[in-house]
Design a protein around this motif. Structure first.
Motif, PDB file in Angstrom:
ATOM      1  N   VAL A  37       0.834  -1.255   0.013  1.00 26.97           N
ATOM      2  CA  VAL A  37       0.012   0.012   0.035  1.00 26.97           C
ATOM      3  C   VAL A  37       1.067   1.286  -0.024  1.00 26.97           C
ATOM      4  O   VAL A  37       1.603   1.418   0.585  1.00 26.97           O
ATOM      5  CB  VAL A  37      -0.898  -0.032   1.203  1.00 26.97           C
ATOM      6  CG1 VAL A  37      -1.692   1.245   1.265  1.00 26.97           C
ATOM      7  CG2 VAL A  37      -1.970  -1.125   1.220  1.00 26.97           C
ATOM      8  N   GLN A  39       1.408   5.691  -0.123  1.00 30.17           N
ATOM      9  CA  GLN A  39       0.810   6.829   0.391  1.00 30.17           C
ATOM     10  C   GLN A  39       1.920   8.095   0.079  1.00 30.17           C
ATOM     11  O   GLN A  39       2.948   8.415   0.383  1.00 30.17           O
ATOM     12  CB  GLN A  39       0.745   7.051   1.879  1.00 30.17           C
ATOM     13  CG  GLN A  39       0.105   8.220   2.576  1.00 30.17           C
ATOM     14  CD  GLN A  39      -0.508   8.175   4.034  1.00 30.17           C
ATOM     15  OE1 GLN A  39       0.389   7.495   4.629  1.00 30.17           O
ATOM     16  NE2 GLN A  39      -1.614   8.552   4.364  1.00 30.17           N
ATOM     17  N   LYS A  43      -1.267  12.853   1.104  1.00 35.41           N
ATOM     18  CA  LYS A  43      -2.392  12.312   0.506  1.00 35.41           C
ATOM     19  C   LYS A  43      -2.773  11.032   1.339  1.00 35.41           C
ATOM     20  O   LYS A  43      -2.204  10.842   2.286  1.00 35.41           O
ATOM     21  CB  LYS A  43      -1.837  11.832  -1.014  1.00 35.41           C
ATOM     22  CG  LYS A  43      -1.491  13.095  -1.886  1.00 35.41           C
ATOM     23  CD  LYS A  43      -2.460  13.975  -1.943  1.00 35.41           C
ATOM     24  CE  LYS A  43      -2.088  15.278  -3.021  1.00 35.41           C
ATOM     25  NZ  LYS A  43      -3.057  16.373  -3.307  1.00 35.41           N
ATOM     26  N   GLY A  44      -3.910  10.406   0.420  1.00 33.03           N
ATOM     27  CA  GLY A  44      -4.384   9.280   1.389  1.00 33.03           C
ATOM     28  C   GLY A  44      -3.746   7.984   0.831  1.00 33.03           C
ATOM     29  O   GLY A  44      -2.678   8.044   0.226  1.00 33.03           O
ATOM     30  N   LEU A  45      -4.305   6.806   1.273  1.00 32.28           N
ATOM     31  CA  LEU A  45      -3.694   5.525   1.139  1.00 32.28           C
ATOM     32  C   LEU A  45      -4.272   5.119  -0.212  1.00 32.28           C
ATOM     33  O   LEU A  45      -5.408   5.154  -0.640  1.00 32.28           O
ATOM     34  CB  LEU A  45      -4.533   4.570   2.203  1.00 32.28           C
ATOM     35  CG  LEU A  45      -3.926   5.088   3.573  1.00 32.28           C
ATOM     36  CD1 LEU A  45      -4.774   4.183   4.772  1.00 32.28           C
ATOM     37  CD2 LEU A  45      -2.377   4.973   3.751  1.00 32.28           C
ATOM     38  N   TRP A  47      -3.996   1.471  -2.280  1.00 30.10           N
ATOM     39  CA  TRP A  47      -3.533  -0.122  -2.323  1.00 30.10           C
ATOM     40  C   TRP A  47      -2.802  -0.350  -3.671  1.00 30.10           C
ATOM     41  O   TRP A  47      -3.190   0.169  -4.660  1.00 30.10           O
ATOM     42  CB  TRP A  47      -4.768  -1.014  -2.234  1.00 30.10           C
ATOM     43  CG  TRP A  47      -4.512  -2.316  -2.597  1.00 30.10           C
ATOM     44  CD1 TRP A  47      -4.268  -3.271  -1.692  1.00 30.10           C
ATOM     45  CD2 TRP A  47      -4.745  -3.121  -3.712  1.00 30.10           C
ATOM     46  NE1 TRP A  47      -3.929  -4.602  -2.075  1.00 30.10           N
ATOM     47  CE2 TRP A  47      -4.551  -4.620  -3.264  1.00 30.10           C
ATOM     48  CE3 TRP A  47      -5.267  -2.821  -4.880  1.00 30.10           C
ATOM     49  CZ2 TRP A  47      -4.538  -5.575  -4.531  1.00 30.10           C
ATOM     50  CZ3 TRP A  47      -5.390  -3.611  -5.967  1.00 30.10           C
ATOM     51  CH2 TRP A  47      -5.019  -5.055  -5.691  1.00 30.10           C
ATOM     52  N   LEU A  50      -1.351  -7.232  -4.247  1.00 27.86           N
ATOM     53  CA  LEU A  50      -1.678  -8.310  -3.284  1.00 27.86           C
ATOM     54  C   LEU A  50      -0.929  -9.491  -3.846  1.00 27.86           C
ATOM     55  O   LEU A  50      -1.152  -9.923  -5.027  1.00 27.86           O
ATOM     56  CB  LEU A  50      -3.033  -8.485  -3.091  1.00 27.86           C
ATOM     57  CG  LEU A  50      -3.716  -9.810  -2.379  1.00 27.86           C
ATOM     58  CD1 LEU A  50      -3.119  -9.943  -1.129  1.00 27.86           C
ATOM     59  CD2 LEU A  50      -5.213 -10.182  -2.599  1.00 27.86           C
ATOM     60  N   TYR A  95       4.012   0.951   1.804  1.00 31.54           N
ATOM     61  CA  TYR A  95       4.004   0.023   3.087  1.00 31.54           C
ATOM     62  C   TYR A  95       3.899  -1.249   2.811  1.00 31.54           C
ATOM     63  O   TYR A  95       3.100  -1.686   1.785  1.00 31.54           O
ATOM     64  CB  TYR A  95       2.687   0.563   4.085  1.00 31.54           C
ATOM     65  CG  TYR A  95       2.812   1.961   4.620  1.00 31.54           C
ATOM     66  CD1 TYR A  95       2.150   3.109   4.016  1.00 31.54           C
ATOM     67  CD2 TYR A  95       3.425   2.033   5.699  1.00 31.54           C
ATOM     68  CE1 TYR A  95       2.050   4.336   4.726  1.00 31.54           C
ATOM     69  CE2 TYR A  95       3.537   3.163   6.516  1.00 31.54           C
ATOM     70  CZ  TYR A  95       2.727   4.455   5.945  1.00 31.54           C
ATOM     71  OH  TYR A  95       2.607   5.388   6.416  1.00 31.54           O
ATOM     72  N   VAL A 107      -7.921  -9.108   4.632  1.00 39.86           N
ATOM     73  CA  VAL A 107      -7.879  -7.596   5.204  1.00 39.86           C
ATOM     74  C   VAL A 107      -6.290  -7.513   5.503  1.00 39.86           C
ATOM     75  O   VAL A 107      -5.490  -8.056   6.242  1.00 39.86           O
ATOM     76  CB  VAL A 107      -8.725  -7.769   6.288  1.00 39.86           C
ATOM     77  CG1 VAL A 107      -8.487  -6.296   7.190  1.00 39.86           C
ATOM     78  CG2 VAL A 107     -10.096  -8.100   6.067  1.00 39.86           C
ATOM     79  N   PRO A 108      -5.936  -5.979   4.764  1.00 40.64           N
ATOM     80  CA  PRO A 108      -4.605  -5.588   5.564  1.00 40.64           C
ATOM     81  C   PRO A 108      -4.565  -5.311   6.731  1.00 40.64           C
ATOM     82  O   PRO A 108      -5.586  -4.527   7.275  1.00 40.64           O
ATOM     83  CB  PRO A 108      -4.424  -4.344   4.442  1.00 40.64           C
ATOM     84  CG  PRO A 108      -5.086  -4.462   3.432  1.00 40.64           C
ATOM     85  CD  PRO A 108      -6.498  -5.261   3.798  1.00 40.64           C
ATOM     86  N   ASP A 109      -3.801  -5.953   7.790  1.00 41.97           N
ATOM     87  CA  ASP A 109      -3.942  -5.710   9.237  1.00 41.97           C
ATOM     88  C   ASP A 109      -2.829  -5.131   9.855  1.00 41.97           C
ATOM     89  O   ASP A 109      -2.469  -3.929  10.174  1.00 41.97           O
ATOM     90  CB  ASP A 109      -4.407  -6.961  10.007  1.00 41.97           C
ATOM     91  CG  ASP A 109      -3.503  -8.077   9.687  1.00 41.97           C
ATOM     92  OD1 ASP A 109      -3.919  -9.122  10.492  1.00 41.97           O
ATOM     93  OD2 ASP A 109      -2.458  -8.281   9.211  1.00 41.97           O
ATOM     94  N   TRP A 111       0.913  -3.534   9.614  1.00 43.35           N
ATOM     95  CA  TRP A 111       1.480  -2.441   8.624  1.00 43.35           C
ATOM     96  C   TRP A 111       3.303  -2.255   9.316  1.00 43.35           C
ATOM     97  O   TRP A 111       3.309  -2.346  10.443  1.00 43.35           O
ATOM     98  CB  TRP A 111       0.995  -0.880   8.544  1.00 43.35           C
ATOM     99  CG  TRP A 111      -0.389  -1.097   7.990  1.00 43.35           C
ATOM    100  CD1 TRP A 111      -1.467  -1.669   8.615  1.00 43.35           C
ATOM    101  CD2 TRP A 111      -0.810  -0.416   7.002  1.00 43.35           C
ATOM    102  NE1 TRP A 111      -2.700  -1.644   8.074  1.00 43.35           N
ATOM    103  CE2 TRP A 111      -2.210  -0.706   6.984  1.00 43.35           C
ATOM    104  CE3 TRP A 111      -0.317   0.295   5.942  1.00 43.35           C
ATOM    105  CZ2 TRP A 111      -3.052  -0.288   5.869  1.00 43.35           C
ATOM    106  CZ3 TRP A 111      -1.049   0.882   4.860  1.00 43.35           C
ATOM    107  CH2 TRP A 111      -2.501   0.585   5.036  1.00 43.35           C
ATOM    108  N   GLY A 112       4.179  -2.317   8.368  1.00 41.24           N
ATOM    109  CA  GLY A 112       5.374  -1.868   8.442  1.00 41.24           C
ATOM    110  C   GLY A 112       5.548  -0.185   8.435  1.00 41.24           C
ATOM    111  O   GLY A 112       4.530   0.485   8.500  1.00 41.24           O
ATOM    112  N   GLN A 113       6.640   0.211   8.715  1.00 41.31           N
ATOM    113  CA  GLN A 113       6.929   1.498   8.975  1.00 41.31           C
ATOM    114  C   GLN A 113       6.917   2.402   7.397  1.00 41.31           C
ATOM    115  O   GLN A 113       7.079   3.586   7.396  1.00 41.31           O
ATOM    116  CB  GLN A 113       7.965   2.060   9.810  1.00 41.31           C
ATOM    117  CG  GLN A 113       7.902   1.695  11.266  1.00 41.31           C
ATOM    118  CD  GLN A 113       6.467   2.287  11.607  1.00 41.31           C
ATOM    119  OE1 GLN A 113       6.168   3.682  11.636  1.00 41.31           O
ATOM    120  NE2 GLN A 113       5.520   1.503  12.110  1.00 41.31           N
TER     121      GLN A 113
END
Lengths: 121, 110
Positions: A37, A39, A43-45, A47, A50, A95, A107-109, A111-113
């Motif tokens: 994902v 960003q 701005k927003g996220l 995707w 996968l 990410y 479901v993406p649960d 997250w890395g940094q």
């Protein structure tokens, strides 16, 4: 504890390529689908892609289809994103995100940094 | 462009209830469950609600989710200063064969 560490970001010229990596630990990697994902700054996220647990199934956002390739090496607990033909629109924090099966999809649960990719001449 | 629409901002005073809406279509919210993410300033997003209603362990019960038709909502009751963040809804989209995020809502605690 789930731990995801991205690497490989940097500055690249338009038209260039970059390969991102994500090192995973704290869970059974080959049992888990994985997402990328991104960003863009301020701005927003969005995707990106996968891949299924055993790598047999992949999906991409239309914005990166044909340019980006997601892959994984379960023997190394690692996820990758090969990015080609980069444009300034690809500038973003990328990410690595674990996917957990819930209902009919992953479901993406966790997250890395993130790792920052800057496309600029 | 995001296919899930959220209001750009919402606000409330400490202790108040704030609701964030998320509007989609039959191919995403209408067909699949909804997830919500909280992104505190300068940090990675965190899963707040999954499967439309469920809270991961550790998420306070002040946060609750609901879904009806092609829309979903996130309620924050008893608003606290640490809830000031960006909130995103998300769902799988069967037509796009991909995961879609909402436009994001910045929640401000006055």
């Amino acid at each position: 504890e789930v731990h995801l560490v991205e690497s490989g970001g940097g500055v690249v010229q338009p038209g260039g390529s970059l390969r991102l990596s994500c090192a995973a630990s704290g869970f059974t990697f080959d049992d888990s689908a994985m997402h990328w994902v991104r960003q863009a700054p301020g701005k927003g996220l969005e995707w990106v892609s996968l891949i299924s647990g055993h790598g047999g199934g992949t999906s991409y956002a239309d914005s990166v289809k044909g340019r980006f390739t997601i892959s994984r090496d379960n023997s190394k607990n690692s996820l990758y994103l090969q990015m080609n033909s980069l444009t300034t629109e690809d500038t973003a924090l990328y990410y690595c995100v674990r996917g957990t099966h819930s209902g009919s999809y992953y479901v993406p649960d966790y997250w890395g940094q993130g790792t920052l990719v800057t496309v600029s001449s | 462009q995001s296919v899930l629409t959220q209001p750009p901002s919402a606000s409330g005073t400490p202790g108040q209830r704030v609701t964030v809406s998320c509007s989609g279509s039959s191919s995403n919210i209408g067909s699949n469950t909804v997830n919500w993410y909280q992104q505190l300033p300068g940090t990675a997003p965190k899963l707040l609600i999954y499967s439309s209603y469920q809270r991961p362990s550790g998420v306070p019960d002040r946060f609750s989710g609901s879904k009806s038709g092609t829309s979903a909502s996130l309620d924050i009751s008893g608003l606290q200063s640490e809830d000031e963040a960006d909130y995103y809804c998300a769902a799988w989209d069967d037509s796009l064969n991909g995961y879609v995020f909402g436009t994001g809502t910045k929640v401000t605690v006055l």
